[in-house]
Scaffold this motif. Structure first.
Motif, short mmCIF file in Angstrom:
data_model
loop_
_atom_site.label_atom_id
_atom_site.label_comp_id
_atom_site.label_asym_id
_atom_site.label_seq_id
_atom_site.Cartn_x
_atom_site.Cartn_y
_atom_site.Cartn_z
N MET A 1 0.93 -1.25 0.02
CA MET A 1 0.03 -0.03 -0.07
C MET A 1 0.83 1.30 -0.07
SD MET A 1 -2.99 1.19 0.00
CE MET A 1 -3.79 2.72 0.47
N ASP A 2 1.91 1.20 0.71
CA ASP A 2 2.75 2.38 0.80
C ASP A 2 3.38 2.73 -0.46
OD1 ASP A 2 2.54 2.55 3.55
OD2 ASP A 2 4.32 1.34 3.99
N ASN A 3 3.56 1.97 -1.34
CA ASN A 3 4.06 2.06 -2.64
C ASN A 3 2.90 2.34 -4.01
OD1 ASN A 3 6.68 1.99 -1.68
ND2 ASN A 3 6.81 -0.20 -1.79
N PHE A 4 1.80 2.08 -3.49
CA PHE A 4 0.89 2.13 -4.49
C PHE A 4 0.46 3.62 -4.74
CE2 PHE A 4 -3.54 2.04 -6.31
CZ PHE A 4 -3.35 0.91 -7.10
N ASP A 5 0.29 4.01 -6.05
CA ASP A 5 0.19 5.11 -6.58
C ASP A 5 -1.51 5.50 -6.71
OD1 ASP A 5 -0.10 7.76 -7.86
OD2 ASP A 5 1.08 7.37 -9.67
N LEU A 6 -2.12 6.22 -6.06
CA LEU A 6 -3.57 6.21 -6.00
C LEU A 6 -4.04 6.90 -7.34
CD1 LEU A 6 -4.65 7.38 -2.31
CD2 LEU A 6 -4.50 5.07 -3.55
N ASN A 7 -2.99 7.49 -8.20
CA ASN A 7 -3.64 7.95 -9.59
C ASN A 7 -3.91 6.60 -10.52
OD1 ASN A 7 -3.50 10.98 -9.31
ND2 ASN A 7 -1.13 10.52 -9.11
N LEU A 8 -3.31 5.70 -10.36
CA LEU A 8 -3.58 4.52 -11.05
C LEU A 8 -4.79 4.03 -10.97
CD1 LEU A 8 -0.52 2.29 -10.30
CD2 LEU A 8 -0.67 3.91 -12.16
N ILE A 9 -5.55 4.31 -10.05
CA ILE A 9 -6.98 3.88 -9.87
C ILE A 9 -7.92 4.81 -10.97
CG2 ILE A 9 -9.13 4.15 -8.28
CD1 ILE A 9 -7.42 3.56 -5.90
N ARG A 10 -7.59 5.96 -11.19
CA ARG A 10 -8.20 6.90 -12.15
C ARG A 10 -7.97 6.29 -13.69
NH1 ARG A 10 -6.37 11.99 -12.84
NH2 ARG A 10 -8.43 12.59 -13.87
N VAL A 11 -6.74 5.64 -13.75
CA VAL A 11 -6.34 5.15 -14.90
C VAL A 11 -7.26 3.83 -15.43
CG1 VAL A 11 -4.41 4.19 -16.41
CG2 VAL A 11 -4.06 5.92 -15.03
N PHE A 12 -7.28 3.09 -14.18
CA PHE A 12 -7.71 1.82 -14.26
C PHE A 12 -9.55 2.21 -14.90
CE2 PHE A 12 -11.02 -1.30 -12.58
CZ PHE A 12 -10.57 -2.64 -12.84
N ASP A 13 -10.12 3.07 -14.01
CA ASP A 13 -11.31 3.32 -14.11
C ASP A 13 -11.61 3.84 -15.67
OD1 ASP A 13 -14.26 4.10 -13.31
OD2 ASP A 13 -13.48 6.39 -13.91
N GLN B 1 1.61 -4.33 -9.91
CA GLN B 1 1.22 -4.33 -8.44
C GLN B 1 0.17 -5.13 -8.28
OE1 GLN B 1 1.47 -1.45 -6.06
NE2 GLN B 1 3.41 -0.70 -7.00
N LEU B 2 -0.72 -5.61 -9.17
CA LEU B 2 -1.96 -6.45 -8.94
C LEU B 2 -1.47 -7.97 -9.48
CD1 LEU B 2 -4.87 -4.10 -9.84
CD2 LEU B 2 -3.54 -4.37 -7.59
N GLY B 3 -0.48 -8.04 -10.22
CA GLY B 3 -0.08 -9.59 -10.44
C GLY B 3 -1.33 -9.92 -11.87
N ASP B 4 -1.83 -9.12 -12.38
CA ASP B 4 -2.83 -9.70 -13.52
C ASP B 4 -2.70 -8.57 -14.56
OD1 ASP B 4 -5.50 -11.45 -13.48
OD2 ASP B 4 -5.72 -9.47 -14.59
N PRO B 5 -2.99 -9.07 -15.87
CA PRO B 5 -3.03 -8.49 -17.10
C PRO B 5 -4.03 -7.25 -16.89
CG PRO B 5 -2.72 -10.88 -17.55
CD PRO B 5 -3.15 -10.82 -16.30
N LEU B 6 -5.11 -7.65 -16.41
CA LEU B 6 -6.08 -6.46 -16.22
C LEU B 6 -6.92 -6.05 -17.43
CD1 LEU B 6 -4.52 -4.22 -13.57
CD2 LEU B 6 -6.43 -5.98 -13.11
N SER C 1 -0.21 3.83 -21.09
CA SER C 1 0.28 2.50 -21.23
C SER C 1 1.24 2.11 -20.07
CB SER C 1 0.94 2.21 -22.79
OG SER C 1 0.21 2.76 -23.62
N TYR C 2 1.97 3.03 -19.69
CA TYR C 2 2.99 2.87 -18.48
C TYR C 2 2.31 2.52 -17.36
CZ TYR C 2 7.29 4.02 -15.57
OH TYR C 2 8.04 4.01 -14.69
N SER C 3 1.25 3.36 -17.03
CA SER C 3 0.64 3.36 -15.85
C SER C 3 0.02 1.88 -15.73
CB SER C 3 -0.75 4.31 -15.87
OG SER C 3 -0.21 5.49 -15.83
N LEU C 4 -0.63 1.46 -16.93
CA LEU C 4 -1.31 0.10 -16.99
C LEU C 4 -0.20 -0.91 -16.52
CD1 LEU C 4 -3.53 -1.91 -17.60
CD2 LEU C 4 -3.02 -1.78 -20.06
N LYS C 5 1.05 -0.62 -17.14
CA LYS C 5 2.16 -1.55 -16.88
C LYS C 5 2.46 -1.56 -15.29
CE LYS C 5 7.16 -2.36 -17.94
NZ LYS C 5 7.69 -1.92 -16.59
N HIS C 6 2.23 -0.38 -14.84
CA HIS C 6 2.55 -0.52 -13.15
C HIS C 6 1.47 -1.35 -12.55
CE1 HIS C 6 6.22 1.55 -12.24
NE2 HIS C 6 5.93 2.44 -13.20
N LEU C 7 0.19 -1.13 -13.06
CA LEU C 7 -1.18 -1.66 -12.52
C LEU C 7 -0.74 -3.31 -12.49
CD1 LEU C 7 -3.99 0.49 -13.44
CD2 LEU C 7 -3.50 -0.38 -11.06
#
Length: 306
Positions: free
Chosen positions: A1-13, A45-50, A36-42
């Motif tokens: 959680m400490d290393n999770f960028d909350l901006n990635l939630i907006r990218v996911f949405d 972080q989550l261990g899934d292609p998403l 695309s770079y944010s998706l790579k990080h997601l």
């Protein structure tokens, strides 16, 4: 959680709703490589292609579909509770306002304030406190007091906002059939008649005592009391004189047979104000309350910070 960028939630949405990197990037105001770079990080972080590439764009995986309602809920909470300024509907609001006043301040201010609140904010409660002047600033800072109304000369500093309500003077009270009523109170009578002196926690009485001391006025101080409550009955049944703020004299005259006279000295006047802390400046409930107090008691609406 400490290393999770909350901006990635907006990218996911955005990716979930549009199913397309370009459209998601356009909505977010980002470049396609950034998305695309944010998706790579997601994915890391989550261990899934998403989201996986298909002919018409990006399809969510089963993990992404399971996460979608969670992400939408998080974003909705942020919009509702963090990004949207709270309001104050006086007709339905449930809240307790804490007001700092002296006992004499309660006599002057509280009846009208309570009448207004009962009419316009029926679910709001009021608590009054009498706080030592040296502790009042800390109480405002901690939001233990919403508003201090009256004469509080010690409340100074850049974190304290204050608004003038009206200017106040002093009168002398005597019983209604006192011999001095017909001709007015002279300096000689002021000095020879017995006086009641109120030593309440309100600071306004200090103004009278300091003024008389500076002028070298001697008087017979027959009664010293820390309370205002008994004063009108004492004055109505004796020859004593008491010097009080004019608005207090008006209140006393409603339930005791007393008469107000102009003092034989040009006593100083003072401003009564409402004070609040910087932390409450934009609070909708506090703003509503300040507006009511100003409307009820103000003779001008100029707020200032000191």
């Amino acid at each position: 959680m400490d290393n999770f960028d909350l901006n990635l939630i907006r990218v996911f949405d955005a990716l979930q709703r549009h199913g397309h990197v370009g459209k998601a990037a356009e909505e977010l105001g980002l470049s396609q490589p950034s998305v695309s770079y944010s998706l790579k990080h997601l994915r890391e972080q989550l261990g899934d292609p998403l989201f996986v590439k298909v002919r018409h764009g990006m399809e969510p995986t089963s993990r992404a579909l399971a996460l979608t309602p969670v992400v939408q809920s998080i974003l909705a909470d942020i919009r509702e509770h963090i990004l949207t300024a709270p309001g104050f509907d006086s007709g339905t609001a449930r809240r307790t306002f804490t007001l700092a006043m002296s006992d004499v301040g309660e006599m002057v201010f509280l009846p009208k304030i309570m009448k207004r609140i009962a009419r316009d904010a029926p679910l709001v409660d009021v608590r009054t406190v009498s706080t030592d002047p040296k502790d009042l600033m800390a109480a405002l800072q901690r939001s233990e007091v919403d508003l201090a109304i009256g004469y509080f000369p010690d409340l100074q500093g850049t974190d304290v906002f204050q608004q003038r309500l009206f200017r106040h003077g002093f009168v002398c009270l005597v019983r209604a059939d006192h011999p001095v009523v017909s001709e007015g109170l002279t300096k000689k009578q002021f000095q020879s008649l017995p006086h009641a002196v109120v030593q309440a926690e309100g600071r306004s009485q200090e103004i009278v005592e300091q003024f008389l001391k500076a002028k070298g006025v001697q008087r017979r101080e027959m009664l010293h009391s820390p309370h205002f409550l008994s004063i009108p009955m004492v004055i109505a049944s004796t020859d004593l004189v008491v010097t009080v703020p004019a608005a207090v004299a008006e209140v006393f005259a409603r339930f005791a047979d007393v008469h107000a006279l102009e003092p034989p000295y040009s006593m100083p006047s003072f401003d009564l104000k409402q004070h609040w802390h910087r932390s409450q400046q934009n609070d909708p409930g506090n703003r509503w309350l300040r507006a009511q107090v100003l409307e009820l008691f103000g003779d001008d609406g100029s707020a200032r910070r000191r």
